[in-house]
Design a protein around this motif. Structure first.
Motif, PDB file in Angstrom:
ATOM      1  N   ALA A 376       0.829  -1.207   0.000  1.00  0.00           N
ATOM      2  CA  ALA A 376       0.000   0.000   0.000  1.00  0.00           C
ATOM      3  C   ALA A 376       0.864   1.258   0.000  1.00  0.00           C
ATOM      4  N   ALA A 377       1.919   1.266   0.840  1.00  0.00           N
ATOM      5  CA  ALA A 377       2.794   2.439   0.923  1.00  0.00           C
ATOM      6  C   ALA A 377       3.558   2.642  -0.384  1.00  0.00           C
ATOM      7  N   ILE A 378       4.045   1.553  -0.962  1.00  0.00           N
ATOM      8  CA  ILE A 378       4.788   1.646  -2.222  1.00  0.00           C
ATOM      9  C   ILE A 378       3.861   2.122  -3.336  1.00  0.00           C
ATOM     10  N   CYS A 379       2.647   1.616  -3.360  1.00  0.00           N
ATOM     11  CA  CYS A 379       1.674   2.003  -4.383  1.00  0.00           C
ATOM     12  C   CYS A 379       1.388   3.504  -4.320  1.00  0.00           C
ATOM     13  N   LYS A 380       1.177   4.014  -3.122  1.00  0.00           N
ATOM     14  CA  LYS A 380       0.895   5.442  -2.961  1.00  0.00           C
ATOM     15  C   LYS A 380       2.092   6.276  -3.393  1.00  0.00           C
ATOM     16  N   TYR A 381       3.292   5.830  -3.030  1.00  0.00           N
ATOM     17  CA  TYR A 381       4.512   6.553  -3.392  1.00  0.00           C
ATOM     18  C   TYR A 381       4.695   6.588  -4.914  1.00  0.00           C
ATOM     19  N   LEU A 382       4.438   5.464  -5.587  1.00  0.00           N
ATOM     20  CA  LEU A 382       4.678   5.381  -7.028  1.00  0.00           C
ATOM     21  C   LEU A 382       3.607   6.085  -7.860  1.00  0.00           C
ATOM     22  N   GLU A 383       2.583   6.626  -7.213  1.00  0.00           N
ATOM     23  CA  GLU A 383       1.635   7.443  -7.965  1.00  0.00           C
ATOM     24  C   GLU A 383       2.328   8.652  -8.584  1.00  0.00           C
ATOM     25  N   SER A 384       3.453   9.058  -7.996  1.00  0.00           N
ATOM     26  CA  SER A 384       4.207  10.185  -8.557  1.00  0.00           C
ATOM     27  C   SER A 384       4.777   9.848  -9.933  1.00  0.00           C
ATOM     28  N   PHE A 385       4.978   8.572 -10.212  1.00  0.00           N
ATOM     29  CA  PHE A 385       5.506   8.149 -11.511  1.00  0.00           C
ATOM     30  C   PHE A 385       4.633   8.663 -12.651  1.00  0.00           C
ATOM     31  N   TYR A 386       3.328   8.583 -12.482  1.00  0.00           N
ATOM     32  CA  TYR A 386       2.411   8.950 -13.564  1.00  0.00           C
ATOM     33  C   TYR A 386       2.414  10.450 -13.830  1.00  0.00           C
TER      34      TYR A 386
END
Length: 527
Positions: A376-386
């Motif tokens: 969950a934490a990694i998913c939220k962090y990687l939203e910046s990728f988009y």
């Protein structure tokens, strides 16, 4: 304030377009593996693993070992992550696209330490493009700053990338078909797949990255895809040609769009764009007849005979041009990159440049981390990728769609015909005009505002061509319609790419994502 800046830029672009038109009136519009006998298959041990010393649990599963998947596997493994790649077919791919890597893509390849994968493939340097229009008009468009791209056989390049990735001890490369993602309490924990021998297995990892290409069968689990197929490419390989300039590719922008570029020391890949959802059948000879009677007369003289010979040789192949905006549904434990995530029309050959740019960005985002287990934490962090990928993806996607929409339209509409002429003449201006567009198209300068500026400057240039020196009611009517048609092309593309995320990223919460707090245990790295 940001809106005023954008508006001011648009106004400046219109004024600039009129200035360059007036100052340029009267200007002339015209101004360039060693073959293997059989395909290679990567060797694997009895269990399908190319490296027998792979040890420990898996950090990352990568589905697909194409350009993006193989490059990402190497990049993550070099940073110490334990990577398991599952690829449906490890034999050398045989495709008709993915064979032109623009200058920006070559730079990204070097950033990943993979530039040597172009060696030993008989790849060819591309310095410039010859844009060919009607009535024999042509102009040379070079990459700015003496940069260069590369043309090559897609399969040879991919095999080199796979071999480079599989050479690392923490990479496991396996042939198998992933059938589904494994979900547990809303988090993806791994995949189910069938091996080459037909055995059904499960693989688990903290992060599963889907990059299984344009025909992805896992995409629907992670996004809501809306795929368009505006045209098909018909692919041929030209031989025995005599080019006036070496190291030059072609944009043939006549009634039919054709692109051509060298893929070996004695071969040119030629791609003919056939608009619409239907194409002439190959089996009954209709396609060959279409190419000879409709397309061949539009080929430049130096390619005409080679084009006819390629048709008669009979190795005619087709593939759909698919367009899909990135619309991910963030899912803990899973991620998408490459054509699985985002596709643009292949007319500008920008797909690999976007894919490699995504690989570099994802690698850099994962570098501060030492543990991927908190999905969950990694998913939220990687939203910046988009958000962070937007500049490169937006520039290349938008130019591809705009160019294809403009030059694939009918000349029966005077406004569309005028738009084609203006687009080509704008390219012929040279200097900052063609350099600016090439820098955007090639990924060298992925600046969204620069692209908007050039789009509206071209539109203003087209209007100016009609109104100068003496505007007539008919010309004014065509000019007004041209503005409507041009806006109707540009604004839907801008909307599909995401105006807020592209031009105002600082207003997006995901832009400010920071790495989750983790323990200070060091991860063993290969750096």
């Amino acid at each position: 304030m940001d809106s005023m800046h954008v508006f001011g830029g648009v106004v400046a672009a219109f004024l600039f377009g009129f200035v360059i038109l007036y100052s340029s009136r009267g200007r002339e519009n015209t101004k360039a593996s060693e073959k293997s006998g059989s395909k290679k298959t990567l060797k694997s041990s009895g269990n399908g693993v190319c490296r027998s010393n792979f040890a420990g649990n898996t950090d990352v599963i990568i589905v697909g070992a194409g350009v993006a998947g193989s490059a990402l596997a190497y990049a993550l493994a070099k940073d110490g992550w334990r990577v398991h790649i599952i690829e449906r077919d490890l034999t050398e791919p045989d495709r008709i696209v993915g064979e032109l890597l623009h200058a920006g893509g070559c730079i990204k390849l070097a950033e990943l330490g993979l530039e040597d994968c172009l060696d030993g493939t008989d790849s060819q340097i591309v310095f410039s493009f010859a844009a060919v229009h009607k009535d024999g008009k042509r102009t040379a468009i070079s990459y700015p700053s003496n940069a260069s791209g590369r043309g090559f056989y897609n399969g040879r390049f991919i095999q080199k990338l796979r071999e480079k990735a599989a050479s690392l001890p923490n990479v496991k490369l396996e042939q198998g078909t992933v059938t589904s993602l494994v979900e547990e309490n809303g988090t993806i924990k791994g995949v189910l797949y069938k091996t080459k021998a037909g055995q059904e297995l499960a693989a688990s990892a903290s992060l599963t990255i889907v990059c299984d290409g344009c025909f992805s069968n896992l995409r629907r689990n992670l996004c809501n895809p809306k795929i368009e197929v505006p045209s098909y490419f018909v692919g041929l390989v030209l031989e025995n040609y005599n080019l006036p300039y070496a190291n030059r590719a072609y944009f043939i922008l006549k009634d039919t769009i054709v692109i051509a570029y060298p893929i070996s020391s004695n071969e040119i890949r030629c791609l003919v764009d056939v608009p619409g959802s239907k194409q002439p059948p190959i089996a009954n000879g209709e396609m060959a007849s279409y190419l000879k009677t409709v397309v061949a007369p539009q080929m430049p003289p130096e390619l005409h005979n080679a084009f006819i010979c390629a048709i008669e040789k009979g190795n005619i192949r087709t593939m759909p041009n698919r367009i899909m905006s990135a619309s991910p549904s963030p899912t803990p434990g899973a991620f998408m990159i490459g054509d699985s995530l985002n596709m643009r029309h292949a007319v500008t050959g920008g797909g690999m440049t976007v894919g490699l740019s995504d690989v570099v960005l994802l690698r850099d985002l994962l570098r501060p981390l030492n543990d991927l287990s908190d999905g969950a934490a990694i998913c939220k962090y990687l939203e910046s990728f988009y958000i962070l990928r937007k500049p490169t993806a937006f520039a290349i996607n938008t130019l591809a769609s705009t160019l294809h929409t403009v030059f694939s339209s009918s000349d029966q509409d005077p406004s569309r015909k005028e738009m084609k002429e203006a687009f080509f003449n704008y390219l012929s201006l040279g200097g900052v005009f063609s350099d600016g567009l090439m820098a955007l198209l090639s990924g060298l300068n992925p600046a969204p505002l620069s692209l908007v500026f050039h789009c509206f400057a071209m539109l203003a240039y087209a209007v100016g061509r009609l109104l100068l020196p003496f505007p007539t009611p008919k010309r004014m009517f065509i000019a007004a319609k041209l503005i409507l048609v041009g806006s109707g092309i540009i604004f839907p593309i801008l909307k599909a790419e995401g105006i807020r995320a592209t031009f105002f990223p600082a207003t997006m919460p995901a832009y400010y994502r920071t790495p989750p707090v983790q323990s200070t245990d060091d991860r063993e790295t290969g750096k």
